[in-house]
Design a protein around this motif. Sequence first.
Motif, PDB file in Angstrom:
ATOM      1  N   MET A   5      40.464  34.019  50.589  1.00 42.24           N
ATOM      2  CA  MET A   5      40.625  34.641  50.914  1.00 42.24           C
ATOM      3  C   MET A   5      40.473  35.736  51.174  1.00 42.24           C
ATOM      4  O   MET A   5      38.907  36.164  50.844  1.00 42.24           O
ATOM      5  CB  MET A   5      42.024  34.861  50.502  1.00 42.24           C
ATOM      6  CG  MET A   5      42.820  35.348  51.391  1.00 42.24           C
ATOM      7  SD  MET A   5      44.866  36.345  50.224  1.00 42.24           S
ATOM      8  CE  MET A   5      44.505  37.371  49.917  1.00 42.24           C
ATOM      9  N   PRO A   6      40.181  36.753  52.308  1.00 39.41           N
ATOM     10  CA  PRO A   6      40.898  37.052  53.404  1.00 39.41           C
ATOM     11  C   PRO A   6      39.399  35.773  54.369  1.00 39.41           C
ATOM     12  O   PRO A   6      38.363  35.639  54.122  1.00 39.41           O
ATOM     13  CB  PRO A   6      40.377  37.446  54.363  1.00 39.41           C
ATOM     14  CG  PRO A   6      40.252  39.084  53.519  1.00 39.41           C
ATOM     15  CD  PRO A   6      39.602  38.308  52.455  1.00 39.41           C
ATOM     16  N   ASP A  32      37.085  36.560  56.676  1.00 42.39           N
ATOM     17  CA  ASP A  32      35.703  37.734  54.995  1.00 42.39           C
ATOM     18  C   ASP A  32      35.843  37.468  54.282  1.00 42.39           C
ATOM     19  O   ASP A  32      36.399  38.063  53.301  1.00 42.39           O
ATOM     20  CB  ASP A  32      35.462  38.834  55.439  1.00 42.39           C
ATOM     21  CG  ASP A  32      34.493  39.985  55.092  1.00 42.39           C
ATOM     22  OD1 ASP A  32      33.427  38.942  54.455  1.00 42.39           O
ATOM     23  OD2 ASP A  32      34.410  41.303  54.726  1.00 42.39           O
ATOM     24  N   PRO A  33      35.419  36.170  53.429  1.00 40.35           N
ATOM     25  CA  PRO A  33      36.658  36.106  51.860  1.00 40.35           C
ATOM     26  C   PRO A  33      35.858  36.851  50.750  1.00 40.35           C
ATOM     27  O   PRO A  33      34.534  36.622  50.482  1.00 40.35           O
ATOM     28  CB  PRO A  33      35.609  34.670  51.665  1.00 40.35           C
ATOM     29  CG  PRO A  33      35.655  33.999  52.983  1.00 40.35           C
ATOM     30  CD  PRO A  33      34.644  35.431  54.328  1.00 40.35           C
ATOM     31  N   LYS A  34      36.723  37.268  50.048  1.00 34.30           N
ATOM     32  CA  LYS A  34      36.155  37.803  49.256  1.00 34.30           C
ATOM     33  C   LYS A  34      36.513  37.245  48.008  1.00 34.30           C
ATOM     34  O   LYS A  34      35.492  37.685  47.033  1.00 34.30           O
ATOM     35  CB  LYS A  34      37.026  39.185  48.487  1.00 34.30           C
ATOM     36  CG  LYS A  34      37.255  40.081  49.860  1.00 34.30           C
ATOM     37  CD  LYS A  34      35.852  41.007  49.898  1.00 34.30           C
ATOM     38  CE  LYS A  34      35.861  41.778  51.035  1.00 34.30           C
ATOM     39  NZ  LYS A  34      35.004  41.852  51.987  1.00 34.30           N
ATOM     40  N   PHE A  35      36.894  36.473  47.520  1.00 38.25           N
ATOM     41  CA  PHE A  35      37.239  34.675  46.399  1.00 38.25           C
ATOM     42  C   PHE A  35      37.286  34.073  47.062  1.00 38.25           C
ATOM     43  O   PHE A  35      38.038  33.542  48.146  1.00 38.25           O
ATOM     44  CB  PHE A  35      37.513  35.917  46.081  1.00 38.25           C
ATOM     45  CG  PHE A  35      39.879  35.782  45.503  1.00 38.25           C
ATOM     46  CD1 PHE A  35      40.235  34.782  46.046  1.00 38.25           C
ATOM     47  CD2 PHE A  35      39.967  36.849  46.808  1.00 38.25           C
ATOM     48  CE1 PHE A  35      41.637  34.786  46.262  1.00 38.25           C
ATOM     49  CE2 PHE A  35      41.566  36.775  46.422  1.00 38.25           C
ATOM     50  CZ  PHE A  35      42.552  36.100  46.584  1.00 38.25           C
ATOM     51  N   VAL A  36      37.394  32.928  46.247  1.00 36.46           N
ATOM     52  CA  VAL A  36      37.336  31.660  46.584  1.00 36.46           C
ATOM     53  C   VAL A  36      38.077  30.443  45.308  1.00 36.46           C
ATOM     54  O   VAL A  36      37.665  31.696  43.850  1.00 36.46           O
ATOM     55  CB  VAL A  36      35.944  29.957  45.929  1.00 36.46           C
ATOM     56  CG1 VAL A  36      36.130  28.693  46.855  1.00 36.46           C
ATOM     57  CG2 VAL A  36      35.439  30.649  47.866  1.00 36.46           C
ATOM     58  N   LEU A  37      39.645  30.041  45.029  1.00 36.31           N
ATOM     59  CA  LEU A  37      40.097  30.059  44.116  1.00 36.31           C
ATOM     60  C   LEU A  37      40.109  29.018  43.958  1.00 36.31           C
ATOM     61  O   LEU A  37      40.909  27.992  45.841  1.00 36.31           O
ATOM     62  CB  LEU A  37      41.049  31.231  44.377  1.00 36.31           C
ATOM     63  CG  LEU A  37      42.403  30.794  42.951  1.00 36.31           C
ATOM     64  CD1 LEU A  37      42.032  30.638  42.277  1.00 36.31           C
ATOM     65  CD2 LEU A  37      43.892  31.687  43.396  1.00 36.31           C
ATOM     66  N   LEU A  38      40.511  28.015  42.791  1.00 41.20           N
ATOM     67  CA  LEU A  38      40.447  26.622  42.350  1.00 41.20           C
ATOM     68  C   LEU A  38      41.516  26.547  41.717  1.00 41.20           C
ATOM     69  O   LEU A  38      41.888  27.624  40.450  1.00 41.20           O
ATOM     70  CB  LEU A  38      39.832  25.968  42.214  1.00 41.20           C
ATOM     71  CG  LEU A  38      40.011  24.746  41.721  1.00 41.20           C
ATOM     72  CD1 LEU A  38      40.492  23.077  42.716  1.00 41.20           C
ATOM     73  CD2 LEU A  38      38.882  23.816  40.510  1.00 41.20           C
ATOM     74  N   GLU A  64      47.775  36.510  45.689  1.00 37.83           N
ATOM     75  CA  GLU A  64      48.181  38.106  46.706  1.00 37.83           C
ATOM     76  C   GLU A  64      48.452  38.961  45.727  1.00 37.83           C
ATOM     77  O   GLU A  64      48.021  39.639  46.038  1.00 37.83           O
ATOM     78  CB  GLU A  64      50.176  37.945  46.853  1.00 37.83           C
ATOM     79  CG  GLU A  64      51.222  38.066  47.064  1.00 37.83           C
ATOM     80  CD  GLU A  64      51.302  39.810  46.882  1.00 37.83           C
ATOM     81  OE1 GLU A  64      51.129  39.838  45.339  1.00 37.83           O
ATOM     82  OE2 GLU A  64      51.374  40.844  47.577  1.00 37.83           O
ATOM     83  N   ARG A  65      48.209  38.349  44.224  1.00 34.91           N
ATOM     84  CA  ARG A  65      47.657  39.940  43.085  1.00 34.91           C
ATOM     85  C   ARG A  65      46.692  39.575  42.934  1.00 34.91           C
ATOM     86  O   ARG A  65      46.723  40.608  42.916  1.00 34.91           O
ATOM     87  CB  ARG A  65      48.707  39.154  41.579  1.00 34.91           C
ATOM     88  CG  ARG A  65      49.771  38.703  41.593  1.00 34.91           C
ATOM     89  CD  ARG A  65      50.359  38.542  40.455  1.00 34.91           C
ATOM     90  NE  ARG A  65      49.895  39.944  39.606  1.00 34.91           N
ATOM     91  CZ  ARG A  65      50.610  38.948  38.482  1.00 34.91           C
ATOM     92  NH1 ARG A  65      50.570  37.800  37.432  1.00 34.91           N
ATOM     93  NH2 ARG A  65      50.123  39.870  37.560  1.00 34.91           N
ATOM     94  N   ALA A  66      45.213  39.103  42.522  1.00 27.69           N
ATOM     95  CA  ALA A  66      43.377  39.855  43.274  1.00 27.69           C
ATOM     96  C   ALA A  66      43.732  39.774  45.003  1.00 27.69           C
ATOM     97  O   ALA A  66      43.004  41.643  44.234  1.00 27.69           O
ATOM     98  CB  ALA A  66      43.449  38.260  43.813  1.00 27.69           C
ATOM     99  N   ALA A  67      44.494  40.092  45.645  1.00 28.51           N
ATOM    100  CA  ALA A  67      44.791  40.287  46.720  1.00 28.51           C
ATOM    101  C   ALA A  67      44.802  42.443  46.743  1.00 28.51           C
ATOM    102  O   ALA A  67      44.358  43.099  47.167  1.00 28.51           O
ATOM    103  CB  ALA A  67      44.996  40.209  48.075  1.00 28.51           C
ATOM    104  N   ASP A  92      42.091  45.231  45.904  1.00 30.17           N
ATOM    105  CA  ASP A  92      42.841  46.266  46.961  1.00 30.17           C
ATOM    106  C   ASP A  92      42.259  45.797  48.765  1.00 30.17           C
ATOM    107  O   ASP A  92      42.201  46.722  49.899  1.00 30.17           O
ATOM    108  CB  ASP A  92      42.422  47.695  47.097  1.00 30.17           C
ATOM    109  CG  ASP A  92      42.811  48.879  47.912  1.00 30.17           C
ATOM    110  OD1 ASP A  92      44.154  48.545  48.335  1.00 30.17           O
ATOM    111  OD2 ASP A  92      42.680  49.932  48.006  1.00 30.17           O
ATOM    112  N   LEU A  93      42.423  44.886  48.951  1.00 30.07           N
ATOM    113  CA  LEU A  93      42.325  44.713  50.155  1.00 30.07           C
ATOM    114  C   LEU A  93      43.223  44.562  51.214  1.00 30.07           C
ATOM    115  O   LEU A  93      44.431  44.999  51.571  1.00 30.07           O
ATOM    116  CB  LEU A  93      42.188  42.591  50.161  1.00 30.07           C
ATOM    117  CG  LEU A  93      41.170  42.072  49.000  1.00 30.07           C
ATOM    118  CD1 LEU A  93      41.090  40.645  48.896  1.00 30.07           C
ATOM    119  CD2 LEU A  93      39.601  42.571  49.588  1.00 30.07           C
TER     120      LEU A  93
END
Lengths: 588, 124
Positions: free
Chosen positions: A517-518, A521-527, A555-558, A562-563
């Motif tokens: 996500m997003p 333009d991915p800012k992180f990959v989460l498993l 959602e909290r990571a975003a 501050d995405l």
Amino acid sequence: MKFTANTRIGIACGIAASVFTVFSARLIHLHVAKHEEYALLAAKKHNTRQVIHAKRGMILDRNGEILAANLPVRTLVADASRMKKPEALAALVSKHLSLDEKEVLEKFSTGKKYIVLKREVPEESAMALLNEMQKQNLRGVFSEQDAVRIYPNGEVLGHILGFLNHEGKGVQGVELSMESQLVGKDGYRFIERDRVGREIVLYRGLEEEPEHGKNVRLTIDMGLQSILEEELDAAYKDLKPETANAVLVDPKTGAVLAMACRPCFNPNEPGKAQPEQMKNRAIIDMVEPGSTFKIVVAAGALNEGKVDEKTTIFCENGRFAYGGRILKDHHGYGHMDVHEILVKSSNIGSAKMALMMGGDKFYEYVRRFGFGERLGIELPGEIPGLVHPPTRWDKLTITRMPMGHSIAVTPLQITMGMAVIANGGHLMAPRIVQSVEKENGEVVLKKEPTVMREVVPEKTAHYVSQALIGVTEPGGTAAFARVNGFQVAGKTGTAQKVSPHGGYAAGKYVVSFVGYMPAEDPKFVLLVMVDDAKIASNLNYGGLVAAPIFSRIAERAARHLDLTPTMPPIPLQPAPIASTSKTEERSN
Amino acid sequence: MNTELTTPTNSNPIQIGKILCVSAIVAVLLGVGLSFVNIKNQQFAIGEQIRQTERKIQQVRAENDVLLAKVTELTSRPALQARVKSGYIAVVNITGDKIARLTPPVQATEVGTLRTAFNEVGRQ
């Protein structure tokens, strides 16, 4: 014969001169020729080698938050040969150190020169005792500097940080893998003491300053780590799984931003933990990945030109006979393109893509995505997983492996595999160490992002990415993974647990969701991976168990990162009702 | 009459000059010796001062490290979260209008929140 006075004087002087010459010669011999030998002998008798302990380096997160630090303590030692009033001293020592007075006195009565009274005494207590001794003019007790390692965040990040053994050496985690940088080099000084045991500074001998250990800065972001641990904790309490793992990675750099496992342990009290609690399952546990693995076959088939965006594959209406067995889909599907195969998570569609590629080519892509090899993260004990070469496959393997069976991978490998799609086709080397710094902040080692290999071209990765966005949209298998305001791409995985007695364990599943996500333009990959959640079997799917956890963390990571939301708000939907029918081959 | 003064052969006159010379040498040697002892004493005293100062520095450093460890523990996330739970400190949400953004955010939803986790509702 008669000697004159002058002769007698001359003889006497000659004898005296000869005697003094002999003495002088001997003195010169002792001072010059035998200097080294006797200096060493004297040093041995009077000099003491005082060790100046080097401080172990700290472990910091990417923003400088302290994750592991040193707490100075003292070891109190007695020298019974230097005591004048042992009774008074024993009373004082027992009062300050909470020791039994009789036992202390017994130790003093041995007359030994080195008696350890108590270890890990807090600095304040030790100083209070020594000051009181000075006031009362008592002597015979000394303190030695020591330190204990503290992990202020307790269980948070315990698996990553590791802990030290009683000798102060790293046993696990970063403490072990970065031992050479963290540990300093003790200094020393040869000193002489007076008869009351005080150092005579004037006679200080050879001296070497200690070299303190370097600080290790991790790529971990404690803000994200806390979010991850909190949500994983909540899930662990609610679902009571055997284990739960989550890994958060920056797909463009391979930096691990957060990593957590349950069960966990407190590195401040490693003795209280069971071995099972100490395992960093993200790198040392092998699991069948399930449908998350379908991205490999889709990307491979597209890249090899076996399929394109318009190619449709007949999915046999949910029952595909191959190799004497029936491969089933969750629902019966007809013709579907690659996009739909991924969105609907069709086992048959994936198997047919692998058949079109051929075993060797498919295996090549499996390896190119990083499965079956250690990715080289700076943590001890990483395993390569289990990927058999085609020569060891049975007839069914080529239809089972594309849907994440007949293969064992680590959670970190799944995350990095998804990062390949997220970052446009590069397999990044995962890293958890950002830099190594001196005490004054000077960077001595900086770890740069490393591209391990180009797996697929950007065009292919983009196409797969578009399909993975569809997975989280209505009609996909992971609508619960959505986050308001953002486009999420990802893939669910549900794999039956392998039984230790062979075959699969009935009713036990490892469910997962890996996404980014997003999506644009991915800012992180989460498993998020949950092993054997204690819920109804018909609800135990990656899309129903792991995807909601992903959504909450994302959602909290975003917010933390501050995405800026890029999508209009999504109308909230009622929870999808899970099918009560149970199929042999679970496909999401 | 023999008026010439002659030195008796067995006389032992006091040689003032030589005595003064030897005395001066002894005095110088004595002075040097005393100075050496005095300097040596001063060196011991300075050495003792160095030892005391080093001890103080070491103690201050140790106290500093103890305080750093305490501050780290008190400001660690679990400690702060425990304080939030106990109500000792409170975390106040920052409303959207208090945030200056370089890029304009998307329109707020009808309920006024910019971003809400899809599953925050489902979790309640």
